[in-house]
Motif scaffolding. Structure first.
Motif, PDB file in Angstrom:
ATOM      1  N   VAL A  72     -29.967  38.926  75.712  1.00  0.00           N
ATOM      2  CA  VAL A  72     -30.944  40.006  75.893  1.00  0.00           C
ATOM      3  C   VAL A  72     -30.658  41.150  74.919  1.00  0.00           C
ATOM      4  CG1 VAL A  72     -31.788  41.716  77.522  1.00  0.00           C
ATOM      5  CG2 VAL A  72     -31.424  39.398  78.269  1.00  0.00           C
ATOM      6  N   ALA A  73     -29.360  41.420  74.669  1.00  0.00           N
ATOM      7  CA  ALA A  73     -29.014  42.479  73.720  1.00  0.00           C
ATOM      8  C   ALA A  73     -29.481  42.129  72.321  1.00  0.00           C
ATOM      9  CB  ALA A  73     -27.508  42.715  73.741  1.00  0.00           C
ATOM     10  N   ALA A  74     -29.421  40.836  71.957  1.00  0.00           N
ATOM     11  CA  ALA A  74     -29.898  40.434  70.632  1.00  0.00           C
ATOM     12  C   ALA A  74     -31.400  40.688  70.519  1.00  0.00           C
ATOM     13  CB  ALA A  74     -29.580  38.966  70.394  1.00  0.00           C
ATOM     14  N   ALA A  75     -32.152  40.340  71.577  1.00  0.00           N
ATOM     15  CA  ALA A  75     -33.594  40.592  71.552  1.00  0.00           C
ATOM     16  C   ALA A  75     -33.874  42.085  71.457  1.00  0.00           C
ATOM     17  CB  ALA A  75     -34.232  40.016  72.820  1.00  0.00           C
ATOM     18  N   ALA A  78     -33.308  43.358  67.918  1.00  0.00           N
ATOM     19  CA  ALA A  78     -34.368  42.966  66.985  1.00  0.00           C
ATOM     20  C   ALA A  78     -35.594  43.857  67.164  1.00  0.00           C
ATOM     21  CB  ALA A  78     -34.730  41.499  67.204  1.00  0.00           C
TER      22      ALA A  78
END
Lengths: 104, 167
Positions: A72-75, A78
């Motif tokens: 979720v942190a990667a999303a 982005a």
């Protein structure tokens, strides 16, 4: 007196405070995002530490929480950085105190 | 508490502190990469190999690169005129210190209550894979959908706006 878990929890608390301070104090939007990432990482460290020293590590709950939280942190990173780039195109700045209008 | 833990904790916290205090944004990105690496090593120290390597892949491999791209695309490497800290920096500092004080007090006050069983977990990637397609299959699908939507959304948001036609 101090257990290993206490040490990890204190490191996570300090990292969270550093991230929060960075997000509140800096003027650049990218630095605010970096602060948010640090706070998310501190939460992940808590999850993993509780998983490791909890009574049932074989249930994998804390580990799964941490893995999903990383995704979720990667999303979030982005979308956040995409927004920063879009706002920069529009207003030619990434300083948050100059971006005070929602209308373009 | 092993000396390795203290070393990794100092590395992580120094990286985090440097990333919010340094002036140049590119230096901040490098410092936050160090903090991410220190956290990955802390995960490995906690016997969470899969999470540690996922942290390296996702944070150092993707998020740090994204941050550097965003800094370079927005000319963030130039220093702003009014300083890098906001005028209300003291308030932010006080709030952060207060939050740390509350969290630290909560941790230290509950030393007797927190779990301290020291079973070394023997979790293999095989177990994690089985759990992901078994008990956690619905969250996995939702995260997959979220990542797809977020990637498409980020591309659409950051895409060039069409030039308006001259009237």
């Amino acid at each position: 007196m101090t257990t290993p878990l206490t040490g990890y929890l204190l490191v996570a608390a300090l990292l969270f405070a550093i991230g929060l301070g960075g997000a509140l104090v800096r003027r650049n939007a990218i630095l605010v995002l970096i602060g948010i990432e640090l706070m998310l990482n501190a939460a992940n460290l808590n999850l993993i530490a509780f998983w490791r020293y909890g009574p049932h590590p074989e249930a994998l709950t804390g580990m799964m929480f941490a893995i999903f939280s990383i995704a979720v942190a990667a999303a979030e990173a982005a979308v956040g950085l995409g927004l920063v780039i879009a706002i920069y195109r529009h207003t030619n700045t990434t300083e948050l105190d100059k971006i005070d209008r929602m209308k373009g | 508490m092993s000396p390795i833990f203290y070393l990794l904790a100092v590395l992580t916290l120094a990286g985090g502190l440097a990333s919010v205090l340094l002036k140049h944004l590119v230096h901040c990105a490098l410092a936050v990469t160090i903090a991410f690496a220190g956290l990955a090593l802390l995960f490995l120290q906690l016997d969470a190999q899969f999470a540690g390597f996922a942290q390296i892949l996702v944070y150092i491999g993707a998020v740090a690169i994204l941050i550097v791209f965003a800094i370079l695309l927005t000319r963030g490497s130039e220093l702003p005129k009014g300083g890098v800290f906001s005028p209300t920096w003291l308030v932010g500092l006080v709030i952060a210190a207060g939050v740390f004080a509350v969290l630290g007090w909560a941790v230290l006050a509950s030393v007797s209550a927190i779990p301290q069983s020291n079973i070394v977990p023997s979790v293999t990637v095989h177990d994690i894979g089985l759990a992901l397609v078994g008990r956690y299959v619905l969250p996995l699908e939702i995260v997959a959908l979220l990542l797809t939507a977020a990637t498409i959304g980020a591309v659409i948001v950051a895409m060039h706006e069409k030039k308006e036609r001259p009237q």
